[in-house]
Design a protein around this motif. Structure first.
Motif, PDB file in Angstrom:
ATOM      1  N   PRO A  75       1.057  -1.498  -0.119  1.00 22.82           N
ATOM      2  CA  PRO A  75       0.069   0.134  -0.062  1.00 22.82           C
ATOM      3  C   PRO A  75       0.725   1.278   0.000  1.00 22.82           C
ATOM      4  CG  PRO A  75      -0.818  -1.536   1.661  1.00 22.82           C
ATOM      5  CD  PRO A  75       0.498  -2.047   1.147  1.00 22.82           C
ATOM      6  N   TYR A  76       1.867   1.264   0.598  1.00 22.68           N
ATOM      7  CA  TYR A  76       2.950   2.537   0.520  1.00 22.68           C
ATOM      8  C   TYR A  76       3.585   2.800  -0.700  1.00 22.68           C
ATOM      9  CZ  TYR A  76       2.257   1.536   5.632  1.00 22.68           C
ATOM     10  OH  TYR A  76       1.775   1.407   6.973  1.00 22.68           O
ATOM     11  N   PHE A  77       3.795   1.481  -1.395  1.00 22.34           N
ATOM     12  CA  PHE A  77       4.596   2.032  -2.705  1.00 22.34           C
ATOM     13  C   PHE A  77       3.899   1.706  -3.971  1.00 22.34           C
ATOM     14  CE2 PHE A  77       7.771   0.405   0.640  1.00 22.34           C
ATOM     15  CZ  PHE A  77       8.820   1.539   0.494  1.00 22.34           C
ATOM     16  N   GLU A  78       2.809   1.130  -3.835  1.00 18.46           N
ATOM     17  CA  GLU A  78       2.246   0.962  -5.318  1.00 18.46           C
ATOM     18  C   GLU A  78       1.788   2.203  -6.229  1.00 18.46           C
ATOM     19  OE1 GLU A  78      -1.341  -1.329  -4.771  1.00 18.46           O
ATOM     20  OE2 GLU A  78      -2.152   0.216  -3.257  1.00 18.46           O
ATOM     21  N   GLU A  83      10.946   4.650  -9.505  1.00 21.12           N
ATOM     22  CA  GLU A  83      12.407   4.969  -9.979  1.00 21.12           C
ATOM     23  C   GLU A  83      13.020   5.869  -9.161  1.00 21.12           C
ATOM     24  OE1 GLU A  83      13.501   3.082 -12.308  1.00 21.12           O
ATOM     25  OE2 GLU A  83      11.857   1.843 -12.272  1.00 21.12           O
ATOM     26  N   ARG A  84      12.166   6.897  -8.745  1.00 17.64           N
ATOM     27  CA  ARG A  84      13.014   7.926  -7.774  1.00 17.64           C
ATOM     28  C   ARG A  84      13.403   7.262  -6.541  1.00 17.64           C
ATOM     29  NH1 ARG A  84      11.014  11.213  -4.199  1.00 17.64           N
ATOM     30  NH2 ARG A  84      12.435  13.215  -3.696  1.00 17.64           N
ATOM     31  N   ILE A  85      12.523   6.485  -5.899  1.00 12.17           N
ATOM     32  CA  ILE A  85      12.841   6.120  -4.576  1.00 12.17           C
ATOM     33  C   ILE A  85      14.151   5.278  -4.677  1.00 12.17           C
ATOM     34  CG2 ILE A  85      12.160   4.654  -2.587  1.00 12.17           C
ATOM     35  CD1 ILE A  85       9.308   5.575  -3.373  1.00 12.17           C
ATOM     36  N   GLY A 105      18.535  13.139  -1.606  1.00 12.80           N
ATOM     37  CA  GLY A 105      16.973  13.072  -1.147  1.00 12.80           C
ATOM     38  C   GLY A 105      16.704  13.885   0.123  1.00 12.80           C
ATOM     39  N   ARG A 106      15.372  13.685   0.453  1.00 10.36           N
ATOM     40  CA  ARG A 106      14.926  14.334   1.665  1.00 10.36           C
ATOM     41  C   ARG A 106      15.438  13.594   2.980  1.00 10.36           C
ATOM     42  NH1 ARG A 106       8.675  14.423   0.646  1.00 10.36           N
ATOM     43  NH2 ARG A 106       9.515  12.324  -0.482  1.00 10.36           N
ATOM     44  N   SER A 107      15.330  14.405   4.145  1.00 18.23           N
ATOM     45  CA  SER A 107      15.572  13.685   5.385  1.00 18.23           C
ATOM     46  C   SER A 107      14.649  12.422   5.628  1.00 18.23           C
ATOM     47  CB  SER A 107      15.422  14.738   6.598  1.00 18.23           C
ATOM     48  OG  SER A 107      13.929  14.995   6.689  1.00 18.23           O
ATOM     49  N   ALA A 111      10.838  12.813   4.305  1.00 16.93           N
ATOM     50  CA  ALA A 111      10.132  11.718   3.343  1.00 16.93           C
ATOM     51  C   ALA A 111       9.069  10.984   3.757  1.00 16.93           C
ATOM     52  CB  ALA A 111      11.236  10.999   2.875  1.00 16.93           C
ATOM     53  N   HIS A 112       8.943  10.448   4.984  1.00 20.31           N
ATOM     54  CA  HIS A 112       7.918   9.577   5.577  1.00 20.31           C
ATOM     55  C   HIS A 112       6.894   9.974   6.341  1.00 20.31           C
ATOM     56  CE1 HIS A 112      11.773   7.241   4.879  1.00 20.31           C
ATOM     57  NE2 HIS A 112      10.968   6.408   4.235  1.00 20.31           N
ATOM     58  N   MET A 113       6.726  11.616   6.366  1.00 15.37           N
ATOM     59  CA  MET A 113       5.838  12.321   7.166  1.00 15.37           C
ATOM     60  C   MET A 113       4.391  11.903   6.949  1.00 15.37           C
ATOM     61  SD  MET A 113       5.761  16.314   8.027  1.00 15.37           S
ATOM     62  CE  MET A 113       7.616  16.410   7.893  1.00 15.37           C
TER      63      MET A 113
HETATM   64  C1  HEM Z   1      15.322   1.985   7.188  1.00 14.13           C
HETATM   65  C2  HEM Z   1      14.194   2.024   6.694  1.00 14.13           C
HETATM   66  C3  HEM Z   1      13.995   3.063   5.612  1.00 14.13           C
HETATM   67  C4  HEM Z   1      14.819   3.641   4.635  1.00 14.13           C
HETATM   68  C5  HEM Z   1      16.477   3.778   4.840  1.00 14.13           C
HETATM   69  C6  HEM Z   1      14.048   4.369   3.712  1.00 14.13           C
HETATM   70  C7  HEM Z   1      14.660   5.261   2.810  1.00 14.13           C
HETATM   71  C8  HEM Z   1      14.090   6.025   1.844  1.00 14.13           C
HETATM   72  C9  HEM Z   1      14.464   7.050   1.052  1.00 14.13           C
HETATM   73  C10 HEM Z   1      15.962   7.291   0.955  1.00 14.13           C
HETATM   74  C11 HEM Z   1      13.339   7.768   0.347  1.00 14.13           C
HETATM   75  C12 HEM Z   1      13.409   8.653  -0.575  1.00 14.13           C
HETATM   76  C13 HEM Z   1      13.465  10.093  -0.022  1.00 14.13           C
HETATM   77  C14 HEM Z   1      12.827  11.231  -0.542  1.00 14.13           C
HETATM   78  O1  HEM Z   1      11.717  10.997  -1.227  1.00 14.13           O
HETATM   79  O2  HEM Z   1      13.557  12.321  -0.829  1.00 14.13           O
HETATM   80  C15 HEM Z   1      12.270   7.142   0.898  1.00 14.13           C
HETATM   81  C16 HEM Z   1      10.886   7.265   0.339  1.00 14.13           C
HETATM   82  C17 HEM Z   1       9.816   6.561   0.800  1.00 14.13           C
HETATM   83  N1  HEM Z   1       9.702   5.466   1.700  1.00 14.13           N
HETATM   84 FE1  HEM Z   1      11.082   4.918   2.767  1.00 14.13          FE
HETATM   85  N2  HEM Z   1      12.883   4.097   3.986  1.00 14.13           N
HETATM   86  C18 HEM Z   1      12.791   3.133   5.039  1.00 14.13           C
HETATM   87  C19 HEM Z   1      11.428   2.740   5.640  1.00 14.13           C
HETATM   88  C20 HEM Z   1      10.253   2.941   4.766  1.00 14.13           C
HETATM   89  C21 HEM Z   1       8.931   2.010   5.161  1.00 14.13           C
HETATM   90  C22 HEM Z   1       9.065   1.194   6.386  1.00 14.13           C
HETATM   91  C23 HEM Z   1       8.237   2.491   4.316  1.00 14.13           C
HETATM   92  C24 HEM Z   1       6.553   1.882   4.345  1.00 14.13           C
HETATM   93  C25 HEM Z   1       6.526   0.709   4.542  1.00 14.13           C
HETATM   94  C26 HEM Z   1       8.684   3.508   3.400  1.00 14.13           C
HETATM   95  C27 HEM Z   1       8.181   3.986   2.407  1.00 14.13           C
HETATM   96  C28 HEM Z   1       8.440   5.281   1.697  1.00 14.13           C
HETATM   97  C29 HEM Z   1       7.670   5.890   0.362  1.00 14.13           C
HETATM   98  C30 HEM Z   1       6.133   5.257   0.366  1.00 14.13           C
HETATM   99  C31 HEM Z   1       8.615   6.666  -0.061  1.00 14.13           C
HETATM  100  C32 HEM Z   1       8.345   7.626  -1.157  1.00 14.13           C
HETATM  101  C33 HEM Z   1       7.737   8.967  -0.404  1.00 14.13           C
HETATM  102  C34 HEM Z   1       7.418  10.111  -1.464  1.00 14.13           C
HETATM  103  O3  HEM Z   1       7.667   9.729  -2.711  1.00 14.13           O
HETATM  104  O4  HEM Z   1       6.766  10.936  -1.217  1.00 14.13           O
HETATM  105  N3  HEM Z   1      10.032   3.666   3.648  1.00 14.13           N
HETATM  106  N4  HEM Z   1      12.702   6.053   1.776  1.00 14.13           N
END
Ligand code: HEM
Length: 160
Positions: A75-78, A83-85, A105-107, A111-113
């Motif tokens: 649900p979070y990724f679909e 490609e960006r992530i 990228g963002r902090s 990014a997860h707010m």
């Molecule tokens: C140690 C764990 C994690 C790391 C290192 C990590 C790392 C990242 C990074 C580098 C990005 C890109 C930052 C940006 O958009 O500028 C990102 C985005 C994202 N992450 Fe994570 N993440 C982690 C855990 C999770 C978890 C547990 C979920 C959900 C189950 C998640 C869902 C997402 C999603 C959906 C985005 C895209 C946000 C957007 O495009 O607005 N991440 N994450």
């Protein structure tokens, strides 16, 4: 299965020690970006062990496919820009492994707010990452080094 559960449990247990070590981490490349600093490794061979940039790109491709296949993370990724992530994950992990990269990228907090990531989803993601690394035959000790560097970020990612 045990092989997957044990490291996750171990990491949860060592997180406070990692946090203490981070408080004095002087690494500048990533400091400005993270509210929570990853615990950077001092092992210069680790980046090679993960196959350098090429290896990291392949790892993130496989990882993202698994995240979309897993019902707990799908649900979070679909509907995300996969490609960006993936590209940002390659940069981030490259920096953590002391490779020649800069993270653009963002902090993690930013990014997860508002995403409502819970502990179940977080550990499901870590588990898929371990499966990815196993599938690519990354040695177990190297996997643990990397995962131990990344998991402290959970404080900025999980919504309680
Ligand atoms: C140690 C764990 C994690 C790391 C290192 C990590 C790392 C990242 C990074 C580098 C990005 C890109 C930052 C940006 O958009 O500028 C990102 C985005 C994202 N992450 Fe994570 N993440 C982690 C855990 C999770 C978890 C547990 C979920 C959900 C189950 C998640 C869902 C997402 C999603 C959906 C985005 C895209 C946000 C957007 O495009 O607005 N991440 N994450």
């Amino acid at each position: 299965m045990l092989k997957l559960i044990l490291p996750v449990a171990m990491l949860a247990a060592i997180t406070p020690q990692i946090a203490a070590a981070q408080a004095t981490d002087p690494t500048p490349a990533i400091k400005e970006r993270y509210a929570t600093l990853p615990n950077l490794t001092d092992d210069t061979k680790l980046y090679e062990t993960f196959g350098r940039r090429e290896g990291l790109v392949a790892i993130m491709d496989d990882f993202m496919n698994r995240l979309v296949a897993n019902p707990r993370t799908r649900p979070y990724f679909e509907n995300s820009d996969k490609e960006r992530i993936k590209a940002l994950l390659v940069e981030q992990v490259c920096v953590v492994l002391k490779g020649p990269c800069t993270y653009s990228g963002r902090s993690m907090a930013e990014a997860h707010m508002g995403m409502n990531v819970n502990e179940g989803a977080f550990f499901a993601l870590v588990e898929e990452f371990q499966k990815t690394l196993n599938a690519r035959n990354i040695p177990f000790a190297a996997q643990n080094r990397l995962i131990a560097s990344l998991t402290p970020m959970h404080r900025d990612i999980i919504d309680r």
